[in-house]
Scaffold this motif. Structure first.
Motif, PDB file in Angstrom:
ATOM      1  N   VAL A 103       4.640   2.254  -0.151  1.00 55.48           N
ATOM      2  CA  VAL A 103       4.470   1.763   1.202  1.00 55.48           C
ATOM      3  C   VAL A 103       2.999   1.520   1.537  1.00 55.48           C
ATOM      4  N   PHE A 104       2.110   2.257   0.889  1.00 55.65           N
ATOM      5  CA  PHE A 104       0.684   2.106   1.208  1.00 55.65           C
ATOM      6  C   PHE A 104       0.162   0.776   0.679  1.00 55.65           C
ATOM      7  N   ASP A 105       0.701   0.315  -0.438  1.00 50.37           N
ATOM      8  CA  ASP A 105       0.321  -1.001  -0.947  1.00 50.37           C
ATOM      9  C   ASP A 105       0.801  -2.091   0.016  1.00 50.37           C
ATOM     10  N   LYS A 106       2.017  -1.901   0.587  1.00 54.84           N
ATOM     11  CA  LYS A 106       2.530  -2.880   1.532  1.00 54.84           C
ATOM     12  C   LYS A 106       1.668  -2.889   2.797  1.00 54.84           C
ATOM     13  N   VAL A 107       1.313  -1.700   3.277  1.00 53.79           N
ATOM     14  CA  VAL A 107       0.455  -1.614   4.460  1.00 53.79           C
ATOM     15  C   VAL A 107      -0.845  -2.365   4.238  1.00 53.79           C
ATOM     16  N   LYS A 108      -1.441  -2.148   3.075  1.00 51.00           N
ATOM     17  CA  LYS A 108      -2.711  -2.803   2.773  1.00 51.00           C
ATOM     18  C   LYS A 108      -2.539  -4.308   2.685  1.00 51.00           C
ATOM     19  N   ALA A 109      -1.395  -4.762   2.095  1.00 47.76           N
ATOM     20  CA  ALA A 109      -1.143  -6.195   1.955  1.00 47.76           C
ATOM     21  C   ALA A 109      -1.059  -6.862   3.320  1.00 47.76           C
ATOM     22  N   PHE A 110      -0.319  -6.243   4.258  1.00 48.53           N
ATOM     23  CA  PHE A 110      -0.212  -6.830   5.583  1.00 48.53           C
ATOM     24  C   PHE A 110      -1.547  -6.734   6.334  1.00 48.53           C
ATOM     25  N   LYS A 111      -2.305  -5.682   6.072  1.00 52.52           N
ATOM     26  CA  LYS A 111      -3.570  -5.477   6.764  1.00 52.52           C
ATOM     27  C   LYS A 111      -4.582  -6.564   6.433  1.00 52.52           C
ATOM     28  N   VAL A 112      -4.588  -7.053   5.189  1.00 49.19           N
ATOM     29  CA  VAL A 112      -5.553  -8.083   4.798  1.00 49.19           C
ATOM     30  C   VAL A 112      -5.078  -9.488   5.122  1.00 49.19           C
ATOM     31  N   PRO A 351       4.242  12.220  12.449  1.00 48.48           N
ATOM     32  CA  PRO A 351       2.879  11.701  12.241  1.00 48.48           C
ATOM     33  C   PRO A 351       2.184  12.275  11.017  1.00 48.48           C
ATOM     34  N   GLU A 352       2.522  13.492  10.616  1.00 47.67           N
ATOM     35  CA  GLU A 352       1.880  14.080   9.442  1.00 47.67           C
ATOM     36  C   GLU A 352       2.161  13.267   8.182  1.00 47.67           C
ATOM     37  N   MET A 353       3.330  12.639   8.145  1.00 45.14           N
ATOM     38  CA  MET A 353       3.676  11.811   6.992  1.00 45.14           C
ATOM     39  C   MET A 353       2.728  10.626   6.887  1.00 45.14           C
ATOM     40  N   HIS A 354       2.382  10.034   8.028  1.00 43.43           N
ATOM     41  CA  HIS A 354       1.448   8.899   8.008  1.00 43.43           C
ATOM     42  C   HIS A 354       0.048   9.366   7.618  1.00 43.43           C
ATOM     43  N   LYS A 355      -0.339  10.536   8.128  1.00 44.02           N
ATOM     44  CA  LYS A 355      -1.660  11.067   7.748  1.00 44.02           C
ATOM     45  C   LYS A 355      -1.731  11.298   6.247  1.00 44.02           C
ATOM     46  N   LYS A 359      -4.120   9.538   3.549  1.00 44.22           N
ATOM     47  CA  LYS A 359      -4.921  10.374   2.648  1.00 44.22           C
ATOM     48  C   LYS A 359      -4.701   9.959   1.195  1.00 44.22           C
ATOM     49  N   THR A 360      -3.431   9.710   0.850  1.00 46.25           N
ATOM     50  CA  THR A 360      -3.119   9.291  -0.517  1.00 46.25           C
ATOM     51  C   THR A 360      -3.715   7.928  -0.818  1.00 46.25           C
ATOM     52  N   LEU A 361      -3.657   7.023   0.164  1.00 48.87           N
ATOM     53  CA  LEU A 361      -4.240   5.695  -0.023  1.00 48.87           C
ATOM     54  C   LEU A 361      -5.749   5.786  -0.233  1.00 48.87           C
ATOM     55  N   GLU A 362      -6.399   6.632   0.553  1.00 49.50           N
ATOM     56  CA  GLU A 362      -7.840   6.818   0.391  1.00 49.50           C
ATOM     57  C   GLU A 362      -8.168   7.412  -0.973  1.00 49.50           C
ATOM     58  N   LEU A 363      -7.310   8.357  -1.414  1.00 45.15           N
ATOM     59  CA  LEU A 363      -7.507   8.953  -2.737  1.00 45.15           C
ATOM     60  C   LEU A 363      -7.374   7.898  -3.828  1.00 45.15           C
ATOM     61  N   ILE A 414      -3.738  13.204 -10.543  1.00 43.90           N
ATOM     62  CA  ILE A 414      -2.963  12.640 -11.655  1.00 43.90           C
ATOM     63  C   ILE A 414      -1.678  11.974 -11.154  1.00 43.90           C
ATOM     64  N   SER A 415      -0.996  12.588 -10.179  1.00 45.69           N
ATOM     65  CA  SER A 415       0.250  11.987  -9.680  1.00 45.69           C
ATOM     66  C   SER A 415      -0.014  10.627  -9.052  1.00 45.69           C
ATOM     67  N   VAL A 416      -1.126  10.495  -8.328  1.00 45.37           N
ATOM     68  CA  VAL A 416      -1.489   9.194  -7.745  1.00 45.37           C
ATOM     69  C   VAL A 416      -1.823   8.210  -8.855  1.00 45.37           C
ATOM     70  N   ALA A 417      -2.516   8.680  -9.883  1.00 43.44           N
ATOM     71  CA  ALA A 417      -2.857   7.807 -11.013  1.00 43.44           C
ATOM     72  C   ALA A 417      -1.601   7.288 -11.699  1.00 43.44           C
ATOM     73  N   GLU A 418      -0.591   8.141 -11.829  1.00 47.22           N
ATOM     74  CA  GLU A 418       0.656   7.705 -12.474  1.00 47.22           C
ATOM     75  C   GLU A 418       1.410   6.705 -11.611  1.00 47.22           C
ATOM     76  N   GLU A 419       1.427   6.921 -10.301  1.00 47.87           N
ATOM     77  CA  GLU A 419       2.138   6.015  -9.405  1.00 47.87           C
ATOM     78  C   GLU A 419       1.488   4.637  -9.366  1.00 47.87           C
TER      79      GLU A 419
END
Length: 618
Positions: A103-112, A351-355, A359-363, A414-419
């Motif tokens: 979902v974070f990739d989709k958010v970024k796609a719409f944001k740009v 809201p914690e889910m969005h935070k 955080k994961t997107l920033e990572l 590592i989990s973010v790297a794998e995803e």
């Protein structure tokens, strides 16, 4: 990129000479996509990179751009931003096509500036329908603008003939309205299910959001629905059955809703529901339960009985949202959480889910920059030969020297790297660095010549078609004797695609490279596959050593694990040895090797060299 066949029947094209520009660095992807779109009547141009795309736009402006995200040098996000920053190309709609499904990739796609987002592997029908929708919207806007201009010109020209001009004006307005309504209706309708599409749904969300700002007693909620097993149906029964199933799901969803609710197909096997005039969250969850129960009943599709579950994300609408897209984004986030919790259920957004998502997107962004800036480093932890008490080898452990957070352990990234697919570059770099470091140590005349190097590899790396070629290249470049290299794999590597993985492991074995089963006992631990794969060593997880020390009368599974290894002609390594009592216990059990902080914490190369030269004994 993997491409599957389309979930489509016959699509009629009204594209005419509409021009589509596809930007993708993979020629095969360009060829397949252009062939699909050309067959339904579009004029298609292709570009492998930003420069070619810019030149193509200079020659002729396209009506629509299909843009891949993962490209070298300049990724799709940056390309889209450049188009939107250019006045000439700013109004061209951009649809992102990417294997990044988060979902974070989709958010970024719409944001740009993207207008839509298609996930790979995609369905051809989905690509065609989304392309048609965007082109219809663009055509509608152009048509309306042209009609307005024509109308104004006619009014100016016929001022002197006022009565006749007013009559003709009414005719023109009525004609324009009818055409506009027809074009918008076509552009806002899903061709397969005849449901409203994503664009229509977003418009309805915007209306609901505006109502919350003016009517204090008005409340609404969103349900984001995704089928859990739809791809299995497509792959096993075919895409025509898949199309029929989507139609059946849409009809069954409608039976669970009231006429005031809005049901839309958002794309692929995703549906959105807008529930209006709801009193509380319990009412919403009750509807979600009703939908789950309804869809749990089998579908009779052609001659097949088909079962499919769904995961539902729920978002309670409130006036704190600035845009309707954010409402849908958070419902989508909650849906993914429902999938992570076991599928076939609903989850309510908080809201914690969005935070956490941010955080994961920033990572992820930081991690991409870390690779570019060479912020990753390798630490090494000694592995002790219990027979001699000396250092027998090392395990290479990646660390991230973050510019602001300091040293970051792999458990955090590592989990973010794998995803995100970054794990391929990380694992390859660690493997090469470790091989090169061992070669440097062995070149020192004071260092023992029988040291080995263990490197953990992600399960995803074993499924890469060029995996063996990468290993060969690293061995060639570092000039390391492959007999000194040990690759550590987890049980998940073997259990997934075991036939292909077994072939790969046998080829690794033929190269005289050793194989270690890491974290043995924490996964499947089936003896049936241990016999089938060319393993040299079993590494016993540290959790079993902790249990052994807590219960002195019951040694737990550790003796059995060591016995299994020896009975199969393999060596055993006990990791996580923290104190002399544990060391004494595993020595008594005839374990071959040990690793843990009792001997040394993971450390940088120079510290390890000093340790080697001190010739410690345990």
């Amino acid at each position: 990129m993997n491409i599957t066949k389309s979930n489509t029947g016959d699509y009629s094209s009204s594209s005419g000479e509409q021009d589509i520009l596809i930007i993708d660095d993979t020629p095969d992807n360009l060829r397949v996509l252009s062939s699909i779109l050309a067959r339904v009547g579009y004029k298609v141009r292709k570009a492998l990179n930003w420069q070619m795309a810019f030149t193509a736009c200079q020659t002729k402006l396209p009506d629509l751009i299909l843009l891949d995200i993962m490209m070298p040098e300049i990724d799709g996000y940056e390309v889209c931003q450049r188009f939107k920053a250019n006045q000439k190309t700013a109004d061209i709609p951009v649809i992102f096509i990417s294997a990044l499904d988060d979902v974070f990739d989709k958010v970024k796609a719409f944001k740009v500036g993207g207008v839509d987002y298609i996930t790979k592997p995609f369905e051809f029908a989905e690509v065609i329908v989304r392309v048609q929708n965007q082109l219809k919207l663009r055509s509608a806007q152009v048509e309306i603008l042209n009609l307005n201009n024509q109308l104004e010109e006619r009014v100016k020209q016929r001022t002197l003939e006022l009565e006749n001009a007013l009559y003709k004006l009414k005719i023109e307005v009525r004609s324009r309205q009818e055409l506009q309504n027809k074009l918008l209706e076509n552009a806002l309708r899903d061709a397969l299910t005849s449901l409203p599409n994503r664009v229509f749904f977003i418009n309805r969300l915007e209306q609901a959001l505006n109502r919350t700002k003016s009517e204090l007693d008005y409340h609404f909620a969103i349900l984001f629905i995704d089928c859990d097993r739809f791809k299995i149906v497509n792959d096993s029964l075919g895409h025509l059955v898949g199309d029929e199933l989507l139609i059946a799901i849409a009809k069954r969803l409608q039976t669970s809703l009231s006429p005031l609710d809005t049901l839309a197909r958002l794309g692929g096997d995703e549906f959105g529901i807008l529930l209006e005039n709801v009193s509380d969250i319990d009412m919403v969850t009750g509807i979600a339960e009703r939908i789950l129960n309804s869809l749990a009943q089998h579908f009779q599709i052609s001659r097949y009985q088909v079962f499919v579950n769904v995961s539902i994300g729920i978002n309670w609408g409130n006036l704190n949202y600035e845009k309707p897209e954010y409402l849908l984004r958070d419902a989508d986030t909650a849906m993914y959480r429902a999938k992570a919790l076991g599928r076939g259920r609903f989850h309510i957004f908080n809201p914690e889910m969005h935070k956490q998502a941010i955080k994961t997107l920033e990572l992820e962004n930081d991690l991409r920059r870390a690779l570019e800036r060479q912020e990753l480093i390798v630490y090494y932890q000694p592995i002790i030969c219990l027979k001699t008490g000396s250092i027998g080898g090392f395990e290479a452990l990646v660390r991230w020297q973050h510019p602001t957070r300091g040293l970051v352990l792999p458990t955090e990234f590592i989990s973010v790297a794998e995803e995100t697919g970054l794990i391929y570059a990380i694992d390859t770099w660690v493997l090469k660095s470790a091989c090169n470091q061992l070669r440097i140590w062995l070149a020192n005349s004071l260092v023992p010549k029988n040291l080995h190097m263990s490197v953990n590899l992600s399960a995803k790396l074993f499924l890469q078609p060029n995996f063996l070629a990468q290993i060969d290249q690293i061995i060639y470049e570092t000039k390391l004797n492959p007999a000194f290299l040990e690759l550590e794999i987890t049980e998940s590597v073997i259990m997934e695609n075991s036939v292909d993985v077994k072939t790969t492991l046998n080829e690794i074995k033929q190269r005289n490279i050793n194989l270690t089963m890491d974290d043995f006992g924490t996964g499947y631990s089936s003896l049936s596959y241990l016999h089938s794969f060319p393993l040299n060593t079993l590494k016993i997880d540290k959790s079993f050593l902790n249990l052994m020390q807590k219960n002195h009368q019951n040694m737990g599974l550790v003796p059995a694990m060591i016995g299994i290894a020896h009975s199969m002609g393999m060596k055993a390594i006990a990791e996580g040895v923290e104190n002399s009592e544990q060391l004494s216990q595993i020595k008594d059990l005839k374990c071959n090797f040990a690793q843990g902080n009792l001997f040394s914490q993971p450390a940088p190369p120079q510290h390890i060299l000093d340790l080697i030269l001190s010739n410690p004994k345990w």
